[in-house]
Motif scaffolding. Structure first.
Motif, PDB file in Angstrom:
ATOM      1  N   ALA A   1       0.741  -1.308   0.102  1.00 33.08           N
ATOM      2  CA  ALA A   1      -0.065   0.187  -0.051  1.00 33.08           C
ATOM      3  C   ALA A   1       0.775   1.131   0.016  1.00 33.08           C
ATOM      4  O   ALA A   1       0.588   2.080  -0.672  1.00 33.08           O
ATOM      5  CB  ALA A   1      -0.927  -0.122   1.353  1.00 33.08           C
ATOM      6  N   GLU A   2       1.988   1.116   0.858  1.00 34.94           N
ATOM      7  CA  GLU A   2       2.938   2.459   0.908  1.00 34.94           C
ATOM      8  C   GLU A   2       3.503   2.634  -0.545  1.00 34.94           C
ATOM      9  O   GLU A   2       3.918   3.540  -0.832  1.00 34.94           O
ATOM     10  CB  GLU A   2       3.942   2.147   1.897  1.00 34.94           C
ATOM     11  N   ALA A   3       3.680   1.463  -1.359  1.00 35.32           N
ATOM     12  CA  ALA A   3       4.188   1.549  -2.598  1.00 35.32           C
ATOM     13  C   ALA A   3       3.362   2.138  -3.894  1.00 35.32           C
ATOM     14  O   ALA A   3       3.601   2.117  -4.798  1.00 35.32           O
ATOM     15  CB  ALA A   3       4.734   0.231  -2.922  1.00 35.32           C
ATOM     16  N   GLY A   4       2.152   2.250  -3.271  1.00 40.28           N
ATOM     17  CA  GLY A   4       1.226   2.790  -4.316  1.00 40.28           C
ATOM     18  C   GLY A   4       0.024   1.854  -4.925  1.00 40.28           C
ATOM     19  O   GLY A   4      -0.710   2.054  -5.915  1.00 40.28           O
ATOM     20  N   LEU A   5       0.204   0.476  -4.348  1.00 38.57           N
ATOM     21  CA  LEU A   5      -0.730  -0.562  -4.835  1.00 38.57           C
ATOM     22  C   LEU A   5      -2.140  -0.347  -4.273  1.00 38.57           C
ATOM     23  O   LEU A   5      -3.042  -1.315  -4.820  1.00 38.57           O
ATOM     24  CB  LEU A   5      -0.141  -1.811  -4.740  1.00 38.57           C
ATOM     25  N   ASP A   6      -2.482   0.422  -3.512  1.00 36.13           N
ATOM     26  CA  ASP A   6      -3.816   0.584  -2.981  1.00 36.13           C
ATOM     27  C   ASP A   6      -4.545   1.646  -3.848  1.00 36.13           C
ATOM     28  O   ASP A   6      -5.649   1.935  -3.290  1.00 36.13           O
ATOM     29  CB  ASP A   6      -3.814   0.939  -1.407  1.00 36.13           C
ATOM     30  N   ASP A   7      -4.213   2.122  -4.810  1.00 37.57           N
ATOM     31  CA  ASP A   7      -4.778   3.104  -5.451  1.00 37.57           C
ATOM     32  C   ASP A   7      -4.962   2.728  -7.112  1.00 37.57           C
ATOM     33  O   ASP A   7      -4.309   1.766  -7.508  1.00 37.57           O
ATOM     34  CB  ASP A   7      -3.897   4.529  -5.737  1.00 37.57           C
ATOM     35  N   GLY A   8      -5.932   3.136  -7.540  1.00 39.42           N
ATOM     36  CA  GLY A   8      -6.235   3.153  -8.995  1.00 39.42           C
ATOM     37  C   GLY A   8      -7.097   1.609  -9.250  1.00 39.42           C
ATOM     38  O   GLY A   8      -7.147   0.919  -8.488  1.00 39.42           O
ATOM     39  N   PRO A   9      -7.115   1.396 -10.603  1.00 39.97           N
ATOM     40  CA  PRO A   9      -7.731   0.105 -11.044  1.00 39.97           C
ATOM     41  C   PRO A   9      -7.088  -1.128 -10.357  1.00 39.97           C
ATOM     42  O   PRO A   9      -5.922  -1.196 -10.396  1.00 39.97           O
ATOM     43  CB  PRO A   9      -7.776   0.006 -12.410  1.00 39.97           C
ATOM     44  N   LYS A  10      -7.676  -2.191 -10.136  1.00 36.72           N
ATOM     45  CA  LYS A  10      -7.081  -3.466  -9.367  1.00 36.72           C
ATOM     46  C   LYS A  10      -7.916  -4.705 -10.137  1.00 36.72           C
ATOM     47  O   LYS A  10      -8.291  -5.504  -9.402  1.00 36.72           O
ATOM     48  CB  LYS A  10      -7.665  -3.442  -8.090  1.00 36.72           C
ATOM     49  N   ASP A  11      -7.600  -4.762 -11.492  1.00 33.32           N
ATOM     50  CA  ASP A  11      -8.294  -5.773 -12.041  1.00 33.32           C
ATOM     51  C   ASP A  11      -7.346  -7.072 -11.977  1.00 33.32           C
ATOM     52  O   ASP A  11      -7.582  -8.377 -11.536  1.00 33.32           O
ATOM     53  CB  ASP A  11      -8.526  -5.607 -13.607  1.00 33.32           C
ATOM     54  N   ILE A  12      -5.989  -6.831 -12.139  1.00 34.47           N
ATOM     55  CA  ILE A  12      -4.962  -7.885 -12.701  1.00 34.47           C
ATOM     56  C   ILE A  12      -3.770  -7.742 -11.889  1.00 34.47           C
ATOM     57  O   ILE A  12      -3.397  -6.569 -12.182  1.00 34.47           O
ATOM     58  CB  ILE A  12      -4.778  -8.329 -13.909  1.00 34.47           C
ATOM     59  N   ALA A  13      -3.101  -8.296 -11.152  1.00 34.47           N
ATOM     60  CA  ALA A  13      -1.807  -8.098 -10.540  1.00 34.47           C
ATOM     61  C   ALA A  13      -1.063  -9.552 -10.801  1.00 34.47           C
ATOM     62  O   ALA A  13      -1.524 -10.506 -10.570  1.00 34.47           O
ATOM     63  CB  ALA A  13      -2.013  -7.884  -8.890  1.00 34.47           C
ATOM     64  N   VAL A  14       0.244  -9.291 -10.835  1.00 37.03           N
ATOM     65  CA  VAL A  14       1.186 -10.394 -11.243  1.00 37.03           C
ATOM     66  C   VAL A  14       2.311 -10.311  -9.928  1.00 37.03           C
ATOM     67  O   VAL A  14       3.033  -9.392  -9.829  1.00 37.03           O
ATOM     68  CB  VAL A  14       1.695 -10.212 -12.516  1.00 37.03           C
ATOM     69  N   ASP A  15       2.380 -11.585  -9.231  1.00 39.28           N
ATOM     70  CA  ASP A  15       3.574 -11.732  -8.216  1.00 39.28           C
ATOM     71  C   ASP A  15       4.592 -12.721  -8.881  1.00 39.28           C
ATOM     72  O   ASP A  15       4.298 -13.752  -8.894  1.00 39.28           O
ATOM     73  CB  ASP A  15       2.697 -12.366  -7.104  1.00 39.28           C
ATOM     74  N   LEU A  16       5.786 -12.131  -9.303  1.00 39.30           N
ATOM     75  CA  LEU A  16       6.861 -12.727  -9.847  1.00 39.30           C
ATOM     76  C   LEU A  16       7.825 -13.396  -8.779  1.00 39.30           C
ATOM     77  O   LEU A  16       8.111 -12.600  -7.921  1.00 39.30           O
ATOM     78  CB  LEU A  16       7.561 -11.822 -10.755  1.00 39.30           C
ATOM     79  N   GLY A  17       8.135 -14.623  -8.910  1.00 40.27           N
ATOM     80  CA  GLY A  17       8.545 -15.214  -7.852  1.00 40.27           C
ATOM     81  C   GLY A  17       8.012 -15.222  -6.285  1.00 40.27           C
ATOM     82  O   GLY A  17       8.513 -14.893  -5.354  1.00 40.27           O
ATOM     83  N   CYS A  18       6.588 -15.894  -6.337  1.00 42.53           N
ATOM     84  CA  CYS A  18       5.842 -15.691  -5.495  1.00 42.53           C
ATOM     85  C   CYS A  18       6.116 -16.603  -4.140  1.00 42.53           C
ATOM     86  O   CYS A  18       5.610 -15.846  -3.078  1.00 42.53           O
ATOM     87  CB  CYS A  18       4.292 -15.840  -5.917  1.00 42.53           C
ATOM     88  N   GLY A  19       6.944 -17.459  -4.465  1.00 37.44           N
ATOM     89  CA  GLY A  19       7.001 -18.158  -3.181  1.00 37.44           C
ATOM     90  C   GLY A  19       5.935 -18.609  -2.467  1.00 37.44           C
ATOM     91  O   GLY A  19       4.999 -19.324  -3.089  1.00 37.44           O
ATOM     92  N   PRO A  20       5.807 -18.702  -1.110  1.00 35.82           N
ATOM     93  CA  PRO A  20       4.534 -19.363  -0.461  1.00 35.82           C
ATOM     94  C   PRO A  20       3.442 -18.446  -0.395  1.00 35.82           C
ATOM     95  O   PRO A  20       2.499 -18.690   0.031  1.00 35.82           O
ATOM     96  CB  PRO A  20       5.169 -19.727   0.978  1.00 35.82           C
ATOM     97  N   GLY A  21       3.646 -17.128  -1.047  1.00 34.38           N
ATOM     98  CA  GLY A  21       2.352 -16.397  -1.331  1.00 34.38           C
ATOM     99  C   GLY A  21       2.065 -15.312  -0.547  1.00 34.38           C
ATOM    100  O   GLY A  21       1.137 -14.733  -0.656  1.00 34.38           O
ATOM    101  N   TYR A  22       2.964 -14.817   0.282  1.00 34.16           N
ATOM    102  CA  TYR A  22       2.567 -13.621   1.496  1.00 34.16           C
ATOM    103  C   TYR A  22       2.199 -12.497   0.428  1.00 34.16           C
ATOM    104  O   TYR A  22       1.170 -11.682   0.853  1.00 34.16           O
ATOM    105  CB  TYR A  22       3.919 -13.309   2.220  1.00 34.16           C
ATOM    106  N   GLN A  23       2.962 -12.047  -0.451  1.00 32.88           N
ATOM    107  CA  GLN A  23       2.557 -10.973  -1.323  1.00 32.88           C
ATOM    108  C   GLN A  23       1.373 -11.333  -2.204  1.00 32.88           C
ATOM    109  O   GLN A  23       0.460 -10.296  -2.333  1.00 32.88           O
ATOM    110  CB  GLN A  23       3.864 -10.516  -2.265  1.00 32.88           C
ATOM    111  N   SER A  24       0.984 -12.313  -2.594  1.00 34.94           N
ATOM    112  CA  SER A  24       0.107 -12.577  -3.531  1.00 34.94           C
ATOM    113  C   SER A  24      -1.263 -12.510  -2.677  1.00 34.94           C
ATOM    114  O   SER A  24      -2.300 -11.821  -2.961  1.00 34.94           O
ATOM    115  CB  SER A  24       0.165 -14.256  -3.985  1.00 34.94           C
ATOM    116  N   PHE A  25      -1.311 -13.064  -1.471  1.00 32.50           N
ATOM    117  CA  PHE A  25      -2.409 -13.055  -0.454  1.00 32.50           C
ATOM    118  C   PHE A  25      -2.495 -11.317  -0.039  1.00 32.50           C
ATOM    119  O   PHE A  25      -3.504 -11.086  -0.145  1.00 32.50           O
ATOM    120  CB  PHE A  25      -2.156 -13.693   0.809  1.00 32.50           C
TER     121      PHE A  25
END
Length: 227
Positions: free
Chosen positions: A18-42
């Motif tokens: 959210a601090e990096a700006g990902l809580d703003d704007g459209p939120k249709d598709i996101a991609v998590d590269l090297g997601c590991g166990p998924g902390y950032q995906s969740f």
């Protein structure tokens, strides 16, 4: 991992993203590269992204993510992160992240530049590309090249660093308690030396606008936006 620990890690990453700006704007598709166990995906899913594409080359880590996933809109993809453009339509993605120290494990600097260009092509206008990596551009000398990693009653992990022009060779030395004695294990791998200022400049050359360029814990974080 307990649900409480997992949720704490997800909340931590949700705040960072959210601090990096990902809580703003459209939120249709996101991609998590090297997601590991998924902390950032969740975290992306809980920020409101309708589809999160979680890409990793490890079956075991993707299985861990799948086991923890309930009704979150996360789709796992077993693939090298450099091949992620095959998973999305050009210009369709609202957010792409590459977190942890994943970026430095790419083979060459040219792989990093290609990833930046592919991310720019995949993003919709206004979409964001957020990455973190360890700054290994400054060379440690002498005994400072020897670093403690972890120690408990069963395991002692130490590493030492060897420097090349574009890479650091990480040598892991691991002592593991085996009954009444100890066994010794060792391994080595190479990581890219990426200077934050150079990475921000490269992103700007490709066309990104860099909105955030700072330390985030022990890593460096850059958040870039496609105009």
């Amino acid at each position: 991992m307990s649900g409480l620990t997992l949720n704490a890690k997800i909340d931590e990453q949700k705040l960072l993203l959210a601090e990096a700006g990902l809580d703003d704007g459209p939120k249709d598709i996101a991609v998590d590269l090297g997601c590991g166990p998924g902390y950032q995906s969740f975290a992306l899913a809980r920020l409101g992204y309708k589809t999160v594409i979680a890409v990793d080359a490890s079956n075991a880590l993707l299985a861990e993510l799948e086991a923890a996933r309930a009704d979150e809109p996360i789709r796992t993809v077993l693939a090298d992160l450099r091949n992620f453009p095959t998973c999305v339509e050009s210009g369709s993605v609202n957010a792409i992240i590459c977190m942890g120290d994943t970026l430095t494990h790419l083979d060459e600097r040219s792989d990093v530049t290609k990833l930046y260009r592919d991310a720019y092509a995949a993003l919709a206008p206004g979409g964001r590309f957020v990455l973190t990596f360890r700054d290994l551009s400054h060379e440690r000398e002498g005994l400072d090249r020897f670093l403690p990693v972890r120690a408990d009653e069963r395991r002692i992990m130490t590493c030492f660093l060897e420097y090349e022009a574009d890479h650091v060779v990480v040598n892991d030395l691991i002592h593991v308690r085996d009954g009444e004695g100890w066994t010794f294990e060792k391994s080595r791998y190479r990581k890219l030396r990426l200077a934050p200022a150079e990475q921000a400049a490269e992103l700007e050359r490709i066309g990104f606008t860099v909105d955030c360029d700072r330390q985030a814990g022990g890593l460096h974080m850059i958040s870039a936006r496609k105009p």
